[in-house]
Design an enzyme around this catalytic site. Structure first.
Site: not given
Lengths: 169, 169, 169, 169, 169, 169
Positions: B76, B127
């Site tokens: 949104l 990561d």
């Protein structure tokens, strides 16, 4: 556990690690995270004073779609053919708890995909609640479980084991 | 502060809120978050035993690029013409601290863009370090500052004010 | 109405039409479309035998997100700073009716953004219902209304005028 | 045919369905749709008064590229390694007819990819012709054929069988 | 001309440069590049032995779409509301020449957008011709012209001035 | 070598070529390209007067991320599960040399992915250096090596063979 990021090649520079020699096996990643919010906000969503249907559905969809974009958001992640994504939101007394399960059949794991789904789902909840609560905080994002691959099964201490073979449709 | 998410329309369904009647003004969002890691990992990156140049640069770039994708990640959010993105990483004794500043000239703010930059930068660090440390946890992601727009200037309690007019090039 | 596609330049080749000389004004596009389905499916969703909360929310979100991707899906569309997107779904006796309103302040209109939102929302409904009904058909996608810009206000014959100034939150 | 959308998990919430236990097999999806337009517009494009080369090529490319983006447009679609995409446009007396064939080797089908290709191709034609014809309408988008997978071969009543093994290059 | 990349902040780290204080003005970028190919291939495309309609159209569309993706491909580029993109391909005796014009009304220029359009268009030509010619080489990609903004009008030595005000439709 | 682009189907129109009948095998693509720049700029970056750490890291990351977007940038490329991407930059006396290696296990090759990585990496270097040097030119982008697949091993005349099995981590 290694002593160097395997994202660095022999020149000390980042690369996307070669996984072509590894077999494609079934893999699962499961992660969790929290959006802490004012108790009255949590309560109002929980008991429906704030219409929760769309709020939770949009947050779940954001997590599912972000999991599919992981290799576009995290530079050194491999693009993977995800076979399952499920995002579950629970409303606790002072927080929204988001848990994501991601599965694939691939030569590398989906840990980052599960963490990315959780992050995007929490950011989306934050976005929808930020006009009502300025104490919002995203946190405690961790990996709960990792299965498949050479490194064996990992279950975070204290994490309950979910039988995912039952949760599929 | 409202008592309902403004992302819900009069039917209780989500929409992307109308901002076309608001003037385009300069706006700033600043957010912070942390990746907690083992002290020896933090130390090894800090003193260069783990080559940090690329690791930190890749994390910064991931944050910058994710800020530009915010409206694609968070359902949104409005697409906005961002005019400035800066991501700064500091290595503390038990955590990596990521702070992001985002600016725009637009009818709505860039709070979510700053939070998204922080989240993507932290996920990217995760990561690269996950092969060395299984205690990694992402957390304490909060908004530090928000400027521009009708709701006035917000500075989180305890957050230091940065003079962003000096930090531009 | 022209007699040649304005997407063709003087060489008869496609280009993205120059709009830089036109002023940025407020513009609105409203479109509608239908997914026709078996009456029992429509009824089952409507009265909640098939849990409709998430089904409709996901379809609305898909429409909202696709509107923001319009210039990436339709090759000659301009990237525009959309200021409002609303997607409404109604369940009729033999169809799902999807209506989308998109607004912007820009030198060109948002007709295609409204049509793209409707298309993506309908495809998403199709995806979720296709396992139950092989008669699904997407159709009757038309522009209902277009406001702003030099060509004046367009209201499709038979389309009701919605006072959008009331529907904003 | 099921009696519930399989995109809903046991909690009645959307997820991306687990397909990891299904074998990767060759699959084909074929869909069709129409853009109805004024007869003089159809005629003018057909006989070249409106230069059709680029118009049709751009519409085909839009369909091909959208098929590859299906899992990004439709929230619960799996990302799949598509092996073939072909989009064919025919100009009829009062409509443009777009047919798309998509193939993959994967554990789930490419029905939605074919429908998405058709939709994007039609929207792109609409975009190029909208300045000349305000009667444009997109419709009659249906699945013509589906092959591969457990549910067997589906050929829509009245749809001609195309020998795709001959149409490859 | 500076003596340091302005993409480096005061800490010597990359950021997306702040442009919020600069006025939005009309800006143009024009770039060119070449795909050198075997003379018989160039000739065969030029005289239609190789059907060139779709080949050139697809290459143009790829350039137009890539220009819109520039801020997603080049990490430190600002997202800009492009108002015009035109890609022109000419077939010379030993090369394909691709020229792109991009325009915007923005606080920063579109040099990189024009160069990205040229690069993507050339890569797409390469992709379509690579099965016929292994001598293909992409090169001589340069900026021809830059207009708008504080640095004034730039016209590369030897580049002809094109009156873009005439080429718009 | 063919005499027609295989991207054209039997109707002379572009399609994404069917590769579903070909086996998935390991494949490698290696490409190179240059950004020619003023000798003093090359020297200043090489000896660290211009802080090169982030500049080179950002360029490498841009190449890696672009390789993953190849099928989104080049219209007729197949989406492929890349297993390895490495981008290496060397500073010569009058140019920056970028070499990229891409690998996959797939039914079609990764030639375009390697060329796209090189192009994006060069464009990113251009972007960061353009404020200091108006003589920048991107060129000499060629395929160096291609391995795997029916067409056998290709090594461009004069290109040195790199033993990639040693360069993996």
């Amino acid at each position: 556990m290694g002593t160097q990021p395997n994202h660095l090649n022999e020149r000390g520079e980042v690369h996307m690690v070669e996984v072509g020699e590894k077999p494609a096996t079934r893999r699962l990643g499961r992660a969790v995270g929290y959006l802490s919010a004012r108790p009255d906000i949590c309560q109002a969503v929980k008991n429906g004073q704030i219409p929760k249907g769309d709020v939770l559905a949009v947050s779940r969809v954001a997590g599912i779609m972000a999991a599919k974009k992981t290799s576009d958001i995290i530079p050194l992640c491999h693009p993977l053919p995800l076979t399952h994504i499920d995002v579950q939101i629970e409303i606790e007394s002072e927080a929204f708890r988001v848990e994501a399960v991601v599965e694939t059949t691939a030569p590398t794991g989906v840990e980052m995909e599960a963490l990315t789904a959780v992050s995007a789902s929490l950011l989306t909840l934050y976005d929808m609640l930020k006009g009502m609560d300025r104490t919002l905080e995203i946190g405690h994002i961790v990996l709960l479980e990792k299965a498949g691959g050479r490194s064996g099964h990992f279950l975070r201490e204290g994490a309950s084991h979910v039988d995912h073979s039952d949760s599929h449709q």
